[in-house]
Enzyme design. Structure first.
Site, short mmCIF file in Angstrom:
data_model
loop_
_atom_site.label_atom_id
_atom_site.label_comp_id
_atom_site.label_asym_id
_atom_site.label_seq_id
_atom_site.Cartn_x
_atom_site.Cartn_y
_atom_site.Cartn_z
N GLY A 162 -5.63 1.89 3.02
CA GLY A 162 -4.34 1.20 2.90
C GLY A 162 -3.21 2.09 3.39
N GLY A 163 -2.52 2.72 2.45
CA GLY A 163 -1.32 3.50 2.77
C GLY A 163 -1.51 4.49 3.92
N HIS A 167 -9.89 -9.38 -1.32
CA HIS A 167 -9.16 -8.14 -1.67
C HIS A 167 -8.62 -8.29 -3.09
CE1 HIS A 167 -6.26 -4.90 -1.72
NE2 HIS A 167 -6.90 -4.40 -0.69
N ASN A 186 -6.12 -1.38 6.54
CA ASN A 186 -5.47 -2.58 6.01
C ASN A 186 -3.98 -2.29 5.88
OD1 ASN A 186 -4.51 -4.74 4.57
ND2 ASN A 186 -5.78 -4.37 2.75
N TRP A 187 -3.20 -2.88 6.77
CA TRP A 187 -1.76 -2.59 6.76
C TRP A 187 -1.02 -3.28 5.63
CZ3 TRP A 187 -0.16 -3.09 12.69
CH2 TRP A 187 -0.86 -2.12 13.42
N LYS A 188 -1.69 -4.22 4.95
CA LYS A 188 -1.05 -5.01 3.89
C LYS A 188 0.26 -5.60 4.44
CE LYS A 188 -3.55 -2.33 0.53
NZ LYS A 188 -3.64 -1.78 -0.82
N GLU A 239 -13.79 -1.43 -3.64
CA GLU A 239 -12.42 -0.97 -3.86
C GLU A 239 -12.10 -1.03 -5.35
OE1 GLU A 239 -9.91 -1.22 0.00
OE2 GLU A 239 -9.48 -2.93 -1.29
N SER A 253 -7.12 4.84 -2.14
CA SER A 253 -6.52 6.17 -1.97
C SER A 253 -7.34 7.09 -1.06
CB SER A 253 -6.24 6.82 -3.33
OG SER A 253 -5.32 6.03 -4.07
N GLY A 305 -3.75 2.35 -4.10
CA GLY A 305 -2.31 2.63 -4.08
C GLY A 305 -1.86 3.55 -5.20
N GLU A 313 -5.92 -7.53 -4.39
CA GLU A 313 -4.54 -8.03 -4.50
C GLU A 313 -4.53 -9.56 -4.39
OE1 GLU A 313 -2.89 -5.46 -1.50
OE2 GLU A 313 -3.32 -3.75 -2.80
P1 13P Z 1 -4.76 2.50 -0.54
O1 13P Z 1 -5.52 3.26 0.49
O2 13P Z 1 -3.28 2.44 -0.26
O3 13P Z 1 -5.11 2.95 -1.92
O4 13P Z 1 -5.24 0.96 -0.43
C1 13P Z 1 -6.59 0.68 -0.41
C2 13P Z 1 -6.77 -0.76 -0.07
O5 13P Z 1 -6.48 -1.63 -0.85
C3 13P Z 1 -7.29 -1.08 1.27
O6 13P Z 1 -7.63 -2.43 1.36
#
Ligand code: 13P
Length: 253
Positions: free
Chosen positions: A233-234, A95, A9-11, A167, A212, A173, A97
């Site tokens: 994510g990251g 998600h 997920n590149w956000k 999640e 993470s 994050g 967020e």
């Molecule tokens: P991180 O891997 O940056 O913690 O993000 C997880 C995430 O929200 C993937 O959708």
């Protein structure tokens, strides 16, 4: 039996140049014979270009969100049929967020899940508790509520074409991942909840862990019986990290 998946997920990250560099390196290094699915979830504006770049490649492309409505006067929104039209096969719904920052409730997430299915997309349904909910020992209650809203609107059969992602909000994050045992406990709970309604579907549904995930912890998380891969994510923005996470998933089976 359940094919592992690693989803990036590149956000709200990326640019044409950065996407091109990242995808080129992944295409060079990922092994097509690995028995896993690898998917990337770029921002809307890059989806069509990423699909074109990956044509002929096994990597899948998905969107990070979708409108619950099929078409019409919804300025700024993107319909599931449009995602399908440009070549997406997956879409993330619910998600944390989106739930927290944009106030998406369980009912809206369930409608988005339905919109995805109706357009032939595979929804990746995210569930997860906050740190306050975990500390109050409400984790199971919260994720059951999030899952049950979708089951109530669409029935268990919908999960024949869906993916679940656990999640925990406190792990996203933050650099603080759930321990493998914590992840496994929640994944087993989710699977039991699905299996209570249909044992075959419960046994087949892929449940990804997100929060993470990194090259350094992927193998121990993916070693858990009910963790079928990761929603990353990251670390999905760093080619070598993402490659190593995929390698850990491939080594699991
Ligand atoms: P991180 O891997 O940056 O913690 O993000 C997880 C995430 O929200 C993937 O959708």
């Amino acid at each position: 039996m359940r094919r592992p998946m690693v989803a990036g997920n590149w956000k709200m990250h990326g640019s044409e140049a950065a996407n091109s560099a990242l995808l080129s390196e992944l295409q060079m290094r990922l092994q097509s014979q690995w028995p896993i699915d690898v998917a990337v979830f770029p921002p809307f504006v890059y989806l069509a270009d990423v699909v074109r770049r990956l044509r002929g490649d096994a990597m899948l492309v998905g969107a990070q969100d979708v409108c619950a409505e099929a078409a019409g006067a919804f300025t700024g929104e993107v319909a599931a049929s449009m995602l399908r039209d440009v070549g997406c096969t997956l879409v993330i719904v619910g998600h944390s967020e989106r739930r927290r920052r944009y106030h998406e409730d369980d009912a809206l997430v369930a409608r988005k899940f339905g919109a995805a299915l109706a357009a032939g997309l595979t929804p990746v349904l995210c569930v997860g508790e906050t740190i306050e909910e975990r500390e109050a020992e409400r984790t199971e209650e919260v994720i059951a509520r999030q899952l049950d809203a979708v089951l109530a609107m669409h029935s268990i059969e919908a999960f024949e074409r869906a993916i679940l992602a656990y999640e925990p909000v406190w792990a996203i994050g933050t650099g603080r991942n759930a321990t493998p045992a914590q992840a496994q406990a929640v994944h087993a709970f989710l699977r039991r909840r699905l299996s209570d309604q249909n044992a075959m579907i419960g046994g087949q549904t892929r449940i990804l862990y997100g929060g993470s995930v990194k090259a350094s912890n992927a193998a121990e998380l993916f070693a858990m019986a009910d963790v079928d891969g990761g929603l990353v994510g990251g670390a999905a923005l760093v080619a070598d990290e993402f490659y190593q996470i995929c390698a850990a998933a491939a080594a699991r089976h």
